[in-house]
Design an enzyme around this catalytic site. Structure first.
Site, mmCIF file in Angstrom:
data_model
loop_
_atom_site.group_PDB
_atom_site.id
_atom_site.type_symbol
_atom_site.label_atom_id
_atom_site.label_comp_id
_atom_site.label_asym_id
_atom_site.label_seq_id
_atom_site.Cartn_x
_atom_site.Cartn_y
_atom_site.Cartn_z
ATOM 1 N N GLN A 6 55.132 34.539 74.090
ATOM 2 C CA GLN A 6 55.764 34.812 72.804
ATOM 3 C C GLN A 6 57.235 34.365 72.753
ATOM 4 O O GLN A 6 57.641 33.613 71.860
ATOM 5 C CB GLN A 6 55.663 36.304 72.490
ATOM 6 C CG GLN A 6 56.451 36.726 71.269
ATOM 7 C CD GLN A 6 56.134 38.126 70.774
ATOM 8 O OE1 GLN A 6 55.800 38.298 69.619
ATOM 9 N NE2 GLN A 6 56.244 39.122 71.629
ATOM 10 N N LEU A 7 58.025 34.808 73.721
ATOM 11 C CA LEU A 7 59.445 34.462 73.716
ATOM 12 C C LEU A 7 59.642 32.972 73.980
ATOM 13 O O LEU A 7 60.509 32.338 73.372
ATOM 14 C CB LEU A 7 60.223 35.312 74.739
ATOM 15 C CG LEU A 7 61.731 35.076 74.787
ATOM 16 C CD1 LEU A 7 62.391 35.287 73.435
ATOM 17 C CD2 LEU A 7 62.385 35.968 75.848
ATOM 18 N N TYR A 47 54.390 39.890 83.689
ATOM 19 C CA TYR A 47 53.129 40.607 83.502
ATOM 20 C C TYR A 47 53.464 41.761 82.557
ATOM 21 O O TYR A 47 54.237 42.648 82.916
ATOM 22 C CB TYR A 47 52.620 41.130 84.842
ATOM 23 C CG TYR A 47 51.291 41.860 84.737
ATOM 24 C CD1 TYR A 47 50.126 41.267 85.198
ATOM 25 C CD2 TYR A 47 51.197 43.130 84.157
ATOM 26 C CE1 TYR A 47 48.901 41.916 85.094
ATOM 27 C CE2 TYR A 47 49.989 43.779 84.039
ATOM 28 C CZ TYR A 47 48.843 43.165 84.512
ATOM 29 O OH TYR A 47 47.633 43.814 84.394
ATOM 30 N N ASP A 88 63.062 47.915 78.171
ATOM 31 C CA ASP A 88 63.484 49.316 78.021
ATOM 32 C C ASP A 88 62.600 50.252 78.847
ATOM 33 O O ASP A 88 62.956 51.405 79.080
ATOM 34 C CB ASP A 88 63.436 49.734 76.544
ATOM 35 C CG ASP A 88 62.040 49.625 75.939
ATOM 36 O OD1 ASP A 88 61.330 48.643 76.261
ATOM 37 O OD2 ASP A 88 61.654 50.502 75.146
ATOM 38 N N TYR A 97 54.308 49.083 85.189
ATOM 39 C CA TYR A 97 55.005 47.961 84.548
ATOM 40 C C TYR A 97 56.524 48.150 84.656
ATOM 41 O O TYR A 97 57.246 47.244 85.075
ATOM 42 C CB TYR A 97 54.563 47.859 83.082
ATOM 43 C CG TYR A 97 55.427 46.951 82.229
ATOM 44 C CD1 TYR A 97 55.455 45.579 82.427
ATOM 45 C CD2 TYR A 97 56.220 47.486 81.206
ATOM 46 C CE1 TYR A 97 56.259 44.753 81.638
ATOM 47 C CE2 TYR A 97 57.017 46.663 80.407
ATOM 48 C CZ TYR A 97 57.032 45.303 80.628
ATOM 49 O OH TYR A 97 57.825 44.489 79.859
ATOM 50 N N TRP A 102 60.089 46.397 72.370
ATOM 51 C CA TRP A 102 59.164 46.280 71.233
ATOM 52 C C TRP A 102 59.189 44.880 70.617
ATOM 53 O O TRP A 102 59.366 44.716 69.415
ATOM 54 C CB TRP A 102 59.499 47.333 70.173
ATOM 55 C CG TRP A 102 59.404 48.769 70.595
ATOM 56 C CD1 TRP A 102 59.471 49.272 71.868
ATOM 57 C CD2 TRP A 102 59.260 49.912 69.733
ATOM 58 N NE1 TRP A 102 59.389 50.643 71.841
ATOM 59 C CE2 TRP A 102 59.256 51.064 70.538
ATOM 60 C CE3 TRP A 102 59.159 50.066 68.353
ATOM 61 C CZ2 TRP A 102 59.130 52.357 70.033
ATOM 62 C CZ3 TRP A 102 59.041 51.341 67.842
ATOM 63 C CH2 TRP A 102 59.016 52.486 68.670
#
Length: 285
Positions: free
Chosen positions: A12-13, A63, A104, A127, A152
């Protein structure tokens, strides 16, 4: 312009960085495919950096399957900790600065207060533990690093909460959404812009930084905003997290203080709802 290498370019990033690089006319940037940039292969990373000679490496590879990580501990640890360490070593050997993305979820999130970079991290799931171990590996190996914790993450690319809500909202009459987990959504396009802002500033204030959009919301209110902005006619019902048990525990409150990144790099951060409007506009194109 300093040459930039993006690891994890397919995620995504990574896709957002590609879009923003095009918008900003950044041409000295390389997006190798996963086979050329496997962070679990030290030799491969070393030769990739020797060949490309980047001044900056952005690590988007991670991950991120939070619940699955509870079962796939070794894989989560390999990617999030060993992979980060491998990349830091390759950067050190080749004189590159590493921009490493974290989360976060390194925080327990059990008290209502803005989380600062120096606050004690105490992750409550695998995680989070592996991401914190990855941060520490980078810090131990390489002085020239920027670690950006975010939260998020969503965008018009890949799978994320916004796209899931739009899909479910179109299929169902009502949805139960968790209302007692509070944080801040982050539009990955905004994060990508900030990463380039840091690189182009040539400011060498290395270290750990928090970045999310401005504001505070719950998953329920986030979903409500998605439905409102997109004119999706679905009834959203607030539910407690206990009504939707997941394998991994989540922080109840993980809103990060962004004053350090704003003052150090003179960065303006958009309010989360404004960025959500922009994302939905892009999805509708």
């Amino acid at each position: 312009m300093n040459k930039i290498l993006v690891i994890g370019a397919g995620g995504q990033l990574g896709q957002c960085l590609k879009t923003v690089a095009e918008r900003r006319g950044i041409s000295e940037i390389v997006f190798p495919v996963e086979q050329e940039a496997n962070i679990l292969n030290q030799g491969l990373l070393n030769s990739l950096l020797e060949k490309e000679k980047p001044k900056f490496v952005i690590n988007c590879a991670a991950y991120t399957a939070v619940d699955k990580a509870e079962d796939e501990v070794d894989l989560s640890k390999a990617v999030n900790e060993t992979g980060a360490a491998n990349l830091a070593k390759a950067c050190k050997a080749n004189g590159a600065t590493l921009v490493h993305i974290s989360t976060d979820f390194v925080f327990e999130g059990n008290e209502v207060k803005l989380l600062k970079e120096e606050d004690a991290a105490n992750p409550i799931n695998v995680y989070g533990v592996t991401k914190l171990d990855g941060e520490n590996a980078v810090i131990d190996i390489l002085d020239e690093h920027f670690i950006l914790r975010t939260s998020w993450l969503y965008s018009e690319y890949a799978n994320n909460f916004v796209k899931t809500m739009l899909k479910l909202g179109a299929e169902r009459d009502e949805l139960g959404i968790i209302a007692d987990q509070v944080g801040t959504p982050t539009y990955a396009i905004d994060l990508a812009n900030t990463i380039f802002d840091i690189i182009q500033s040539e400011n060498k204030s290395y270290g750990l930084y928090h970045y999310s959009n401005e504001g505070v919301t719950s998953w329920f209110d986030f979903a409500k905003a998605i439905f409102d902005i997109s004119n999706t006619a679905v009834k959203a019902n607030p539910i407690p997290g206990s009504a939707y048990p997941t394998k991994a525990k989540r922080p109840a409150f993980s809103v990060m203080d962004k004053s350090k990144i704003k003052s150090t790099f003179n960065i303006q951060i958009p309010y989360w709802r404004d960025s959500l409007v922009e994302c939905i506009k892009q999805l509708n194109k």
